[in-house]
Design an enzyme around this catalytic site. Structure first.
Site, mmCIF file in Angstrom:
data_model
loop_
_atom_site.group_PDB
_atom_site.id
_atom_site.type_symbol
_atom_site.label_atom_id
_atom_site.label_comp_id
_atom_site.label_asym_id
_atom_site.label_seq_id
_atom_site.Cartn_x
_atom_site.Cartn_y
_atom_site.Cartn_z
ATOM 1 C CG HIS A 221 1.165 78.467 30.358
ATOM 2 N ND1 HIS A 221 1.041 78.200 31.698
ATOM 3 C CD2 HIS A 221 0.285 77.612 29.754
ATOM 4 C CE1 HIS A 221 0.135 77.258 31.893
ATOM 5 N NE2 HIS A 221 -0.339 76.890 30.727
ATOM 6 C CD GLU B 190 6.393 79.716 30.750
ATOM 7 O OE1 GLU B 190 7.607 80.012 30.787
ATOM 8 O OE2 GLU B 190 5.522 80.446 30.220
ATOM 9 C CG ASP C 104 3.987 77.082 34.048
ATOM 10 O OD1 ASP C 104 5.158 76.764 34.331
ATOM 11 O OD2 ASP C 104 3.656 78.240 33.720
ATOM 12 C CG ASP D 172 5.758 78.259 36.905
ATOM 13 O OD1 ASP D 172 4.662 77.785 37.262
ATOM 14 O OD2 ASP D 172 5.843 79.326 36.272
#
Length: 305
Positions: free
Chosen positions: A101, A273, A228, A230
């Site tokens: 990131h 990511e 991202d 995640d």
């Protein structure tokens, strides 16, 4: 919205401790992201990967409170320069494939240099609002949004030759569920709007996206979306370095991205990511490619597909 999608790979992991993120762009291409776009008739200009091997190889084991600091600054500067030289905002939707990131320090600098009041929607399990003083890890990927807001190490906040890139009132964080105490203080201090997973579970993603667009529409010229991987639940996206339970579902993310596409306000995005070394049979890469295609395919083409 018939913009050509301008694709740039940014293969770096210098902003964090796990090496696999540098192969994220290759994994997304292998998962068929660009083919998905072309099959819908979306024009694609693939500029390949920005060459970063020399900066990654120059990493030292310990170079201060921010790990790999010199490499992070150099990569960010190069990303800013390359995107600024090749991306044409009026004709192209910018798609930057990371990488960790920290690439957003360079990508957002390039976009903010073209728009007077850039808005950002930050999909992430973590707000990335740490600084040198508050970071538990010393990893730059956890400082990226703070740096774009002009808070942090002088060399990070000054990438592109100007600061800040963003105004706090022009930022919306969505999907956060792992927030460090220093980040919480800075979010409150700056007044950044932050929707946690608890908010999503209580109010529903449709309401939150509608509120976010209404909040930004009156104050920004355009929106950069930082995705991202995640932010997704680890059951869907195991291929990330710092998984956090109870994340967004594919259905929630699909709903969000379709609505954001329909708004016509997204001019650029970065995808970060994805770590292929931690993925299970390319599960994360394939899901990510499908979701990103929803953001990049012109809305009228999606209705025909």
């Amino acid at each position: 919205m018939n913009k050509k999608v301008a694709v740039f790979g940014i293969p770096t992991h210098v902003g964090q401790a796990h090496q696999g993120a540098r192969w994220g762009p290759a994994a997304l291409r292998k998962a068929g992201l660009l083919e998905r776009l072309r099959l819908t008739g979306t024009p694609v200009a693939d500029y390949g990967d920005i060459q970063l091997d020399s900066y990654i190889e120059a990493i030292t084991a310990d170079d201060g409170p921010i790990h790999n600091f010199q490499s992070v600054v150099q990569v960010s500067d190069l990303v800013f320069t390359k995107l600024s030289a090749n991306w044409v905002p009026n004709d192209q939707l910018l798609l930057a494939l990371g990488g960790d990131h920290s690439i957003s320090i360079g990508t957002i600098a390039a976009v903010a240099n073209r728009y007077a009041n850039l808005g950002v929607i930050w999909f992430d399990a973590h707000p990335d609002m740490n600084t040198v003083e508050t970071s538990p890890s010393g990893n730059a990927h956890g400082m990226a949004l703070a740096a774009n807001l002009g808070v942090g190490h002088p060399l990070l906040v000054q990438v592109g030759g100007f600061r800040p890139k963003l105004r706090p009132e022009n930022v919306v964080i969505i999907g956060a569920r792992s927030i460090d105490s220093g980040e919480q203080r800075l979010i409150h201090q700056l007044g950044v709007r932050c929707y946690t997973m608890a908010d999503i579970h209580r109010d529903g993603i449709e309401k939150i996206i509608s509120e976010s667009l209404a909040y930004l529409r009156s104050r920004v010229d355009a929106i950069h979306l930082s995705f991202d991987v995640d932010v997704l639940d680890p059951e869907i996206a195991p291929g990330v370095a710092i998984p956090v339970a109870q994340g967004m579902s594919l259905r929630e993310c699909t709903t969000a991205f379709l609505r954001l596409n329909q708004s016509g306000m997204i001019v650029s995005l970065d995808v970060v990511e994805l770590n292929p070394l931690l993925d299970h049979n390319s599960k994360t890469a394939v899901s990510t490619a499908a979701l990103v295609s929803l953001l990049c395919t012109p809305h009228e083409m999606l209705k025909l597909a």
